[in-house]
Design a protein around this motif. Sequence first.
Motif, PDB file in Angstrom:
ATOM      1  N   GLY A 179     -35.161 -15.372  -4.435  1.00  0.00           N
ATOM      2  CA  GLY A 179     -34.620 -14.697  -5.602  1.00  0.00           C
ATOM      3  C   GLY A 179     -33.376 -15.319  -6.201  1.00  0.00           C
ATOM      4  O   GLY A 179     -32.862 -14.816  -7.197  1.00  0.00           O
ATOM      5  N   LEU A 180     -32.887 -16.416  -5.628  1.00  0.00           N
ATOM      6  CA  LEU A 180     -31.668 -17.018  -6.176  1.00  0.00           C
ATOM      7  C   LEU A 180     -31.946 -17.750  -7.478  1.00  0.00           C
ATOM      8  O   LEU A 180     -31.083 -17.828  -8.354  1.00  0.00           O
ATOM      9  N   VAL A 181     -33.143 -18.305  -7.602  1.00  0.00           N
ATOM     10  CA  VAL A 181     -33.568 -19.021  -8.802  1.00  0.00           C
ATOM     11  C   VAL A 181     -34.654 -18.200  -9.488  1.00  0.00           C
ATOM     12  O   VAL A 181     -35.622 -17.792  -8.848  1.00  0.00           O
ATOM     13  N   ASN A 182     -34.493 -17.958 -10.788  1.00  0.00           N
ATOM     14  CA  ASN A 182     -35.430 -17.088 -11.504  1.00  0.00           C
ATOM     15  C   ASN A 182     -36.728 -17.764 -11.901  1.00  0.00           C
ATOM     16  O   ASN A 182     -37.805 -17.183 -11.784  1.00  0.00           O
ATOM     17  N   ARG A 183     -36.623 -19.000 -12.416  1.00  0.00           N
ATOM     18  CA  ARG A 183     -37.797 -19.700 -12.918  1.00  0.00           C
ATOM     19  C   ARG A 183     -37.783 -21.151 -12.442  1.00  0.00           C
ATOM     20  O   ARG A 183     -36.737 -21.799 -12.442  1.00  0.00           O
ATOM     21  N   LEU A 184     -38.956 -21.657 -12.063  1.00  0.00           N
ATOM     22  CA  LEU A 184     -39.131 -23.070 -11.762  1.00  0.00           C
ATOM     23  C   LEU A 184     -39.960 -23.715 -12.857  1.00  0.00           C
ATOM     24  O   LEU A 184     -40.887 -23.103 -13.388  1.00  0.00           O
ATOM     25  N   THR A 185     -39.619 -24.970 -13.183  1.00  0.00           N
ATOM     26  CA  THR A 185     -40.359 -25.701 -14.202  1.00  0.00           C
ATOM     27  C   THR A 185     -40.689 -27.093 -13.690  1.00  0.00           C
ATOM     28  O   THR A 185     -40.161 -27.542 -12.673  1.00  0.00           O
ATOM     29  N   ASN A 186     -41.525 -27.785 -14.421  1.00  0.00           N
ATOM     30  CA  ASN A 186     -41.714 -29.199 -14.151  1.00  0.00           C
ATOM     31  C   ASN A 186     -40.432 -29.954 -14.482  1.00  0.00           C
ATOM     32  O   ASN A 186     -39.644 -29.516 -15.327  1.00  0.00           O
ATOM     33  N   PRO A 187     -40.195 -31.087 -13.823  1.00  0.00           N
ATOM     34  CA  PRO A 187     -39.007 -31.877 -14.151  1.00  0.00           C
ATOM     35  C   PRO A 187     -38.950 -32.202 -15.640  1.00  0.00           C
ATOM     36  O   PRO A 187     -39.955 -32.558 -16.251  1.00  0.00           O
ATOM     37  N   GLY A 188     -37.749 -32.036 -16.193  1.00  0.00           N
ATOM     38  CA  GLY A 188     -37.551 -32.300 -17.609  1.00  0.00           C
ATOM     39  C   GLY A 188     -37.754 -31.109 -18.510  1.00  0.00           C
ATOM     40  O   GLY A 188     -37.468 -31.186 -19.704  1.00  0.00           O
ATOM     41  N   ALA A 189     -38.237 -29.994 -17.955  1.00  0.00           N
ATOM     42  CA  ALA A 189     -38.568 -28.831 -18.785  1.00  0.00           C
ATOM     43  C   ALA A 189     -37.627 -27.656 -18.591  1.00  0.00           C
ATOM     44  O   ALA A 189     -37.816 -26.603 -19.204  1.00  0.00           O
ATOM     45  N   ALA A 190     -36.587 -27.810 -17.759  1.00  0.00           N
ATOM     46  CA  ALA A 190     -35.721 -26.664 -17.454  1.00  0.00           C
ATOM     47  C   ALA A 190     -34.977 -26.161 -18.683  1.00  0.00           C
ATOM     48  O   ALA A 190     -34.848 -24.945 -18.889  1.00  0.00           O
TER      49      ALA A 190
END
Length: 259
Positions: A179-190
């Motif tokens: 729960g520390l990070v809300n969303r994960l993305t592909n590299p370059g898409a954050a």
Amino acid sequence: MTDGRIGLARKGAVLTVTNNDPATRNALGWEFYDGFREIVEEAADDPRTRAIVLTGAGGFFCSGGNVAVLAERAKASHAVRRASVEKLHGMIRAMRACPKPIVAAIEGGAAGAGVSMALACDLIVAARDAYLSVAYVRIGLTPDGGATAMLARALPRALVAEMVMTGDRVSVERLHPLGLVNRLTNPGAALAEAEALAARLADGPPEALAAGKSLISEAAEAPFDTQLNSEAAAIAEALGGAEAAEGIAAFLEKRKPRW
């Protein structure tokens, strides 16, 4: 637009702030502490800004304090060393006090005070290959910027001890299920994902969002009954306000509210 050390860009009601010193992987110092604090405090009172995104230039969020600067500061008096930390803490306090939501967009990684700065944001979007490193111990230092307070409230004690005592990199893929990070993305898409999330928040009721952020901050310390009283006071106030009138009317009329 850009303003030297700190880049600024506006998309509607979202203000994106870029820590812009890729040569040092966006290391922190007094110029950034003062500059970002000023931006946050101005945004708090600016009706054009309803959400803030914080990111770093060059594919890296923030490497923390500049070690070369720290080496020089180590020779200064205790009072000067303490004043430097208070610059950082003033920025962190401004971030937590800001009524507008702040979203971190992390590419590459965050280390040292960069972790503290990311944690001081309300939401974190990170590329899958990014990491956090509470790296202070590796150069014989202890954490600052509220890192231990925020990590201890968010993660199991054993993991916080691992991060603080080893300084090892901890992948955001490990932190996301906790729960520390809300969303994960592909590299370059954050950044794009963070700006989309911020735009969604910016489209919400600003007074209700501000009150919710304040309640979250209070809840970390307040006894349960005290928090119940705070929630009761907040919702009673909100229910008599213009945002609730519009929100309730829109719900009953089956239309999108106009905040």
